[in-house]
Design a protein around this motif. Structure first.
Motif, short mmCIF file in Angstrom:
data_model
loop_
_atom_site.label_atom_id
_atom_site.label_comp_id
_atom_site.label_asym_id
_atom_site.label_seq_id
_atom_site.Cartn_x
_atom_site.Cartn_y
_atom_site.Cartn_z
N GLN A 10 0.82 -1.22 0.00
CA GLN A 10 0.00 0.00 0.00
C GLN A 10 0.85 1.26 0.00
O GLN A 10 0.47 2.28 -0.58
CB GLN A 10 -0.94 0.00 1.22
N ARG A 11 2.03 1.20 0.65
CA ARG A 11 2.91 2.37 0.67
C ARG A 11 3.45 2.67 -0.73
O ARG A 11 3.56 3.83 -1.13
CB ARG A 11 4.05 2.15 1.65
N ALA A 12 3.77 1.62 -1.48
CA ALA A 12 4.25 1.81 -2.84
C ALA A 12 3.16 2.41 -3.72
O ALA A 12 3.41 3.33 -4.52
CB ALA A 12 4.72 0.48 -3.42
N VAL A 57 8.77 4.57 -14.39
CA VAL A 57 8.96 3.50 -13.42
C VAL A 57 9.57 4.11 -12.15
O VAL A 57 10.55 4.85 -12.23
CB VAL A 57 9.89 2.40 -13.97
N LEU A 58 8.98 3.79 -11.00
CA LEU A 58 9.45 4.32 -9.72
C LEU A 58 10.13 3.24 -8.90
O LEU A 58 9.79 2.06 -8.99
CB LEU A 58 8.27 4.88 -8.91
N ALA A 59 11.09 3.66 -8.08
CA ALA A 59 11.74 2.76 -7.12
C ALA A 59 11.28 3.18 -5.73
O ALA A 59 11.83 4.11 -5.13
CB ALA A 59 13.26 2.86 -7.23
N PRO A 60 10.23 2.52 -5.17
CA PRO A 60 9.65 2.94 -3.89
C PRO A 60 10.36 2.29 -2.70
O PRO A 60 10.63 1.09 -2.69
CB PRO A 60 8.21 2.44 -4.00
N THR A 61 10.63 3.08 -1.69
CA THR A 61 11.19 2.58 -0.44
C THR A 61 10.32 3.06 0.71
O THR A 61 9.41 3.88 0.51
CB THR A 61 12.64 3.07 -0.22
#
Length: 331
Positions: free
Chosen positions: A208-210, A300-304
């Motif tokens: 859900q955070r991503a 494109v995202l790199a979610p942390t």
């Protein structure tokens, strides 16, 4: 008539033996060449060659390793005359020059890496562990780093580290010795350690955070509100986009570039959420001078856990169709 029936039976048996490996072979070819479109063509060539030699396949190896042998050698042959595919961050350090819009690279000057639609390679949803492994093995940072390895070292590393073939199996696939495989793997690991950025604990695209980070990024563009990006990007975030050679490091620099030269007015952009390379992504549309929302590319995202660490946009309308979205979007 009998020969026709027999050929149909052979084709059915061939399909039953081989089709279940198509998705993983597509992922393998993508890791090798860095292009979803090229990977699709190479898998087709793999199956064509496999069919031609199927009658002589006598089970001395498993069907899977036999197909990987064909696919790997198809990829190696295809890579011989080609330049490696890269992202802007693979060309030079971050841009630190005067404040100006990013400049296009000359047509054909660089071969750019392409994103991979997750739906092309997704394993069965009832195997969560396989899903995670599949995503991790095609993440953009890894694929970009792999392209800088010599082709045979790249093949050895993928076969051994990603696909877990033994040294002996890898030697058989590549037509070499076990000693050569072990030596090649050692060199590939060392080179990859120099190339690959520090490992990050990326959130799964189903987290859900991503999804909240992706929604925030989309909202910033669709409302032309740069302040929303403050809530999305990490302070050390990077931003790059093909076919622009320059890339930007640091949230302040990223937001300034987007606010000054990209965001435009509310309604200029629209995005549709998707996934690519095991990461949250979106199909991007930009409003044309005639008012129509036309395909623009894929981001494109790199979610942390602390925000998006990397944004990569691929400015290529053809990729939107590759991901299964229309070229023109209705308001």
């Amino acid at each position: 008539m009998a020969s026709t029936v027999r050929e149909a039976q052979d084709q059915n048996r061939f399909a039953a033996d081989t089709e279940r490996f198509r998705r993983e072979l597509l992922a393998h070819c993508y890791r090798m060449v860095g292009s979803a479109q090229d990977a699709e063509d190479l898998v087709q060539e793999t199956y064509l060659r496999a069919w031609r030699s199927y009658a002589g396949f006598e089970g001395r190896a498993s069907i899977r390793s036999w197909l990987y042998k064909i696919a790997t050698n198809v990829c190696l042959t295809a890579l011989e005359p080609r330049r490696i595919r890269v992202l802007p961050s693979g060309l030079a350090g971050p841009y630190e020059g005067p404040d100006r819009p990013p400049s296009h690279g000359a047509p054909g000057e660089v071969s750019w890496l392409e994103p991979l639609p997750d739906r092309w390679i997704a394993p069965a949803a009832d195997d969560p562990a396989a899903v995670v492994v599949a995503r991790e093995s095609v993440r953009l940072a890894l694929i970009a780093s792999l392209q800088h390895l010599p082709a045979r070292q790249r093949a050895i590393l993928i076969l051994r580290e990603v696909l877990a073939f033994s040294a002996a199996e890898t030697a058989e696939i590549l037509g070499t010795t076990t000693a050569a495989v072990k030596s090649g793997l050692q060199r590939a690991r060392a080179r990859l350690g120099e190339l690959e950025p520090a490992a990050e604990d990326l959130l799964e695209p189903t987290d859900q955070r991503a999804r909240a980070l992706l929604d925030g990024y989309i909202a910033a563009f669709e409302s032309s509100d740069a302040s929303l990006l403050e809530q999305v990007l990490r302070t050390d975030a990077t931003l790059e986009a093909t076919p622009f050679p320059e890339w930007y490091a640091g949230r302040v620099n990223c937001i300034h570039l987007l606010d000054s030269y990209v965001l435009g007015a509310p309604g200029d952009w629209q995005m549709i959420a998707t996934t690519a390379n095991g990461q949250p992504a979106a199909a991007v549309y930009k409003r044309d001078t005639d008012g129509a929302l036309r395909a623009h590319g894929i981001v494109v995202l790199a979610p942390t856990a602390t925000g998006v660490s990397r944004v990569v946009e691929f400015h290529d309308p053809a990729l939107v169709a590759l991901f299964g979205f229309p070229g023109l979007l209705a308001d």
